[in-house]
Design a protein around this motif. Structure first.
Motif, PDB file in Angstrom:
ATOM      1  N   TYR A  40      -3.218   3.223  -9.334  1.00 24.39           N
ATOM      2  CA  TYR A  40      -3.219   2.028  -8.491  1.00 24.39           C
ATOM      3  C   TYR A  40      -2.993   0.783  -9.346  1.00 24.39           C
ATOM      4  N   LEU A  45      -1.571  -2.606  -7.262  1.00 18.00           N
ATOM      5  CA  LEU A  45      -2.212  -2.753  -5.965  1.00 18.00           C
ATOM      6  C   LEU A  45      -3.406  -3.687  -6.117  1.00 18.00           C
ATOM      7  N   ILE A 103      -2.220   4.304   4.620  1.00 20.26           N
ATOM      8  CA  ILE A 103      -1.594   5.560   4.211  1.00 20.26           C
ATOM      9  C   ILE A 103      -2.595   6.272   3.314  1.00 20.26           C
ATOM     10  N   GLY A 104      -2.903   7.517   3.638  1.00 23.47           N
ATOM     11  CA  GLY A 104      -3.985   8.166   2.908  1.00 23.47           C
ATOM     12  C   GLY A 104      -3.838   9.669   2.791  1.00 23.47           C
ATOM     13  N   VAL A 140       1.270  10.086  -1.374  1.00 20.02           N
ATOM     14  CA  VAL A 140       0.759   8.742  -1.080  1.00 20.02           C
ATOM     15  C   VAL A 140       1.063   7.789  -2.242  1.00 20.02           C
ATOM     16  N   ALA A 144       3.324   4.517  -1.982  1.00 19.91           N
ATOM     17  CA  ALA A 144       2.768   3.227  -2.395  1.00 19.91           C
ATOM     18  C   ALA A 144       3.679   2.550  -3.410  1.00 19.91           C
ATOM     19  N   ILE A 157      -0.635  -3.009   3.625  1.00 15.78           N
ATOM     20  CA  ILE A 157      -0.824  -1.563   3.535  1.00 15.78           C
ATOM     21  C   ILE A 157      -2.123  -1.301   2.781  1.00 15.78           C
ATOM     22  N   VAL A 159      -3.853   1.582   0.882  1.00 16.77           N
ATOM     23  CA  VAL A 159      -3.626   2.898   0.289  1.00 16.77           C
ATOM     24  C   VAL A 159      -4.995   3.510   0.025  1.00 16.77           C
ATOM     25  N   HIS A 161      -7.353   7.222  -0.926  1.00 20.11           N
ATOM     26  CA  HIS A 161      -7.554   8.627  -1.266  1.00 20.11           C
ATOM     27  C   HIS A 161      -9.026   8.943  -1.006  1.00 20.11           C
TER      28      HIS A 161
END
Length: 202
Positions: A40, A45, A103-104, A140, A144, A157, A159, A161
Protein backbone atom coordinates in the motif's frame (compact mmCIF):
# COMPACT_ATOMS: atom_id res chain seq x y z
CA UNK A 1 7.63 -3.83 -13.57
CA UNK A 2 4.82 -5.47 -15.55
CA UNK A 3 1.51 -6.18 -13.85
CA UNK A 4 1.94 -9.92 -14.44
CA UNK A 5 5.30 -9.95 -12.69
CA UNK A 6 3.92 -8.05 -9.69
CA UNK A 7 0.88 -10.33 -9.44
CA UNK A 8 3.16 -13.36 -9.50
CA UNK A 9 5.46 -11.78 -6.89
CA UNK A 10 2.50 -11.11 -4.59
CA UNK A 11 1.04 -14.61 -4.94
CA UNK A 12 4.43 -16.30 -4.49
CA UNK A 13 5.12 -14.42 -1.27
CA UNK A 14 1.66 -14.73 0.24
CA UNK A 15 1.49 -18.46 -0.55
CA UNK A 16 5.07 -19.19 0.55
CA UNK A 17 5.86 -21.80 3.20
CA UNK A 18 7.38 -19.01 5.29
CA UNK A 19 3.86 -17.69 6.02
CA UNK A 20 2.57 -21.19 6.87
CA UNK A 21 -0.81 -20.66 5.26
CA UNK A 22 -1.65 -17.26 6.84
CA UNK A 23 -4.08 -18.64 9.44
CA UNK A 24 -5.75 -15.89 11.46
CA UNK A 25 -3.95 -15.20 14.71
CA UNK A 26 -0.59 -16.62 13.59
CA UNK A 27 2.76 -14.94 12.85
CA UNK A 28 2.31 -15.86 9.18
CA UNK A 29 -0.95 -13.92 9.06
CA UNK A 30 0.77 -10.95 10.73
CA UNK A 31 3.60 -11.12 8.17
CA UNK A 32 1.09 -11.14 5.33
CA UNK A 33 -0.60 -8.03 6.75
CA UNK A 34 2.77 -6.28 7.07
CA UNK A 35 3.58 -7.17 3.45
CA UNK A 36 0.25 -5.80 2.24
CA UNK A 37 0.86 -2.62 4.24
CA UNK A 38 4.25 -2.17 2.53
CA UNK A 39 2.62 -2.66 -0.86
CA UNK A 40 0.00 0.00 0.00
CA UNK A 41 2.79 2.39 0.92
CA UNK A 42 4.60 1.70 -2.37
CA UNK A 43 1.36 2.48 -4.23
CA UNK A 44 1.07 5.71 -2.19
CA UNK A 45 -2.38 4.88 -0.89
CA UNK A 46 -3.58 7.18 1.88
CA UNK A 47 -3.74 5.46 5.30
CA UNK A 48 -7.14 5.33 6.94
CA UNK A 49 -7.96 7.64 9.85
CA UNK A 50 -8.69 6.31 13.31
CA UNK A 51 -6.95 2.96 12.84
CA UNK A 52 -6.86 0.74 15.88
CA UNK A 53 -10.46 1.44 16.83
CA UNK A 54 -9.75 4.49 19.01
CA UNK A 55 -11.32 7.02 16.67
CA UNK A 56 -9.85 10.39 15.78
CA UNK A 57 -7.19 10.08 18.48
CA UNK A 58 -5.38 7.36 16.56
CA UNK A 59 -2.79 8.09 13.94
CA UNK A 60 -3.77 7.13 10.41
CA UNK A 61 -2.52 3.69 9.45
CA UNK A 62 -3.02 0.88 6.95
CA UNK A 63 -3.25 -1.69 9.75
CA UNK A 64 -6.60 -2.00 11.56
CA UNK A 65 -6.03 -4.40 14.48
CA UNK A 66 -8.85 -6.31 16.12
CA UNK A 67 -9.49 -9.53 18.01
CA UNK A 68 -11.37 -12.20 16.10
CA UNK A 69 -13.38 -14.68 18.14
CA UNK A 70 -13.86 -18.08 16.57
CA UNK A 71 -17.36 -19.54 16.69
CA UNK A 72 -17.84 -21.55 19.87
CA UNK A 73 -16.48 -25.08 19.53
CA UNK A 74 -16.56 -27.37 22.57
CA UNK A 75 -17.34 -24.34 24.79
CA UNK A 76 -13.83 -22.94 24.25
CA UNK A 77 -13.88 -20.06 21.74
CA UNK A 78 -10.41 -18.78 20.91
CA UNK A 79 -9.48 -15.09 20.80
CA UNK A 80 -7.31 -14.46 17.75
CA UNK A 81 -5.39 -11.14 17.64
CA UNK A 82 -5.28 -10.13 13.98
CA UNK A 83 -5.79 -7.19 11.64
CA UNK A 84 -7.46 -5.96 8.49
CA UNK A 85 -5.46 -3.80 6.09
CA UNK A 86 -7.00 -0.79 4.35
CA UNK A 87 -5.97 2.27 2.35
CA UNK A 88 -7.61 5.01 0.33
CA UNK A 89 -7.27 6.33 -3.21
CA UNK A 90 -8.75 9.83 -3.09
CA UNK A 91 -11.33 10.62 -5.75
CA UNK A 92 -10.78 13.48 -8.18
CA UNK A 93 -14.32 14.89 -8.42
CA UNK A 94 -15.13 17.43 -5.68
CA UNK A 95 -18.80 16.41 -5.79
CA UNK A 96 -18.13 12.65 -5.69
CA UNK A 97 -14.91 12.13 -3.74
CA UNK A 98 -16.90 11.74 -0.52
CA UNK A 99 -18.45 8.57 -2.00
CA UNK A 100 -16.50 5.31 -1.88
CA UNK A 101 -16.24 2.07 -3.77
CA UNK A 102 -14.58 -0.72 -1.77
CA UNK A 103 -12.38 -3.24 -3.56
CA UNK A 104 -11.39 -6.07 -1.27
CA UNK A 105 -10.31 -9.63 -0.65
CA UNK A 106 -9.55 -11.79 2.35
CA UNK A 107 -5.87 -12.60 2.81
CA UNK A 108 -6.05 -15.30 5.48
CA UNK A 109 -6.12 -19.03 4.77
CA UNK A 110 -6.23 -22.32 6.71
CA UNK A 111 -2.63 -22.46 7.87
CA UNK A 112 -1.94 -25.98 9.14
CA UNK A 113 -5.53 -26.66 10.18
CA UNK A 114 -7.44 -29.62 8.78
CA UNK A 115 -10.77 -27.94 9.45
CA UNK A 116 -12.28 -27.09 6.09
CA UNK A 117 -9.24 -28.48 4.29
CA UNK A 118 -9.62 -30.50 1.10
CA UNK A 119 -6.76 -32.75 2.26
CA UNK A 120 -7.51 -33.56 5.93
CA UNK A 121 -5.45 -36.75 5.71
CA UNK A 122 -2.33 -34.57 5.22
CA UNK A 123 -2.52 -33.65 8.91
CA UNK A 124 -0.27 -30.76 9.95
CA UNK A 125 0.80 -29.88 6.39
CA UNK A 126 0.85 -26.24 5.31
CA UNK A 127 -2.18 -25.22 3.27
CA UNK A 128 -0.54 -22.47 1.22
CA UNK A 129 -3.72 -20.93 -0.17
CA UNK A 130 -2.35 -19.69 -3.49
CA UNK A 131 -5.83 -19.56 -4.98
CA UNK A 132 -7.72 -19.10 -1.69
CA UNK A 133 -6.98 -16.29 -1.47
CA UNK A 134 -3.51 -15.09 -2.42
CA UNK A 135 -4.94 -14.80 -5.94
CA UNK A 136 -7.72 -12.42 -4.90
CA UNK A 137 -5.35 -10.47 -2.65
CA UNK A 138 -2.92 -9.99 -5.54
CA UNK A 139 -5.75 -9.01 -7.89
CA UNK A 140 -6.82 -6.25 -5.49
CA UNK A 141 -3.25 -4.94 -5.35
CA UNK A 142 -3.04 -4.96 -9.16
CA UNK A 143 -6.33 -3.10 -9.47
CA UNK A 144 -5.27 -0.59 -6.81
CA UNK A 145 -2.07 0.05 -8.77
CA UNK A 146 -4.12 0.90 -11.87
CA UNK A 147 -6.65 3.03 -10.00
CA UNK A 148 -3.96 4.96 -8.13
CA UNK A 149 -2.31 6.02 -11.39
CA UNK A 150 -3.23 9.43 -12.82
CA UNK A 151 -5.92 10.37 -13.45
CA UNK A 152 -7.59 8.94 -10.34
CA UNK A 153 -11.26 7.90 -10.48
CA UNK A 154 -14.00 10.38 -9.67
CA UNK A 155 -15.13 8.54 -6.54
CA UNK A 156 -12.73 7.54 -3.79
CA UNK A 157 -11.62 3.91 -3.59
CA UNK A 158 -11.17 2.08 -0.30
CA UNK A 159 -8.76 -0.81 -0.81
CA UNK A 160 -9.19 -3.51 1.85
CA UNK A 161 -7.71 -6.89 2.75
CA UNK A 162 -9.62 -8.81 5.42
CA UNK A 163 -8.46 -11.39 7.95
CA UNK A 164 -10.62 -14.01 9.69
CA UNK A 165 -12.61 -15.04 6.62
CA UNK A 166 -11.99 -18.75 7.11
CA UNK A 167 -13.29 -18.53 10.68
CA UNK A 168 -16.60 -17.05 9.49
CA UNK A 169 -16.12 -13.69 7.72
CA UNK A 170 -14.86 -12.18 10.96
CA UNK A 171 -12.62 -9.52 9.41
CA UNK A 172 -15.27 -8.15 7.08
CA UNK A 173 -17.82 -8.28 9.91
CA UNK A 174 -15.47 -6.23 12.08
CA UNK A 175 -14.90 -3.80 9.24
CA UNK A 176 -18.63 -3.15 8.86
CA UNK A 177 -19.03 -2.68 12.61
CA UNK A 178 -15.97 -0.38 12.84
CA UNK A 179 -15.73 1.15 9.39
CA UNK A 180 -13.02 3.81 9.03
CA UNK A 181 -15.48 5.79 6.91
CA UNK A 182 -19.25 6.17 7.43
CA UNK A 183 -21.07 3.25 5.81
CA UNK A 184 -23.57 5.63 4.22
CA UNK A 185 -20.70 6.93 2.07
CA UNK A 186 -19.95 3.48 0.61
CA UNK A 187 -21.77 3.06 -2.70
CA UNK A 188 -20.55 -0.41 -3.66
CA UNK A 189 -18.12 -3.19 -2.76
CA UNK A 190 -16.40 -5.58 -5.18
CA UNK A 191 -14.98 -8.74 -3.58
CA UNK A 192 -12.23 -10.86 -5.15
CA UNK A 193 -12.15 -14.45 -3.91
CA UNK A 194 -10.29 -17.33 -5.57
CA UNK A 195 -9.65 -15.74 -8.98
CA UNK A 196 -6.52 -17.81 -9.64
CA UNK A 197 -7.97 -20.68 -11.64
CA UNK A 198 -8.14 -20.75 -15.41
CA UNK A 199 -11.11 -22.26 -17.20
CA UNK A 200 -11.00 -22.59 -20.99
CA UNK A 201 -7.83 -20.45 -20.88
CA UNK A 202 -9.78 -17.54 -19.39
Amino acid sequence: VADTALVRQDVVYLASDALEGRRTGTPGNDSAAAYLSRRYAALKLAPVPGAGGCGAGCAASYILPFTAYEPVRNDHPRALPTQNVAGIIRGSDPALRGEYVVIGAHFDHLGRSTEGALDPDAGNAIRNGADDNASGSAAVLALARRLAAAPPPKRSILVAHFSGEEEGLLGSEYFVAHSPIPLRQIDAMVNFDMVGRLRDDK
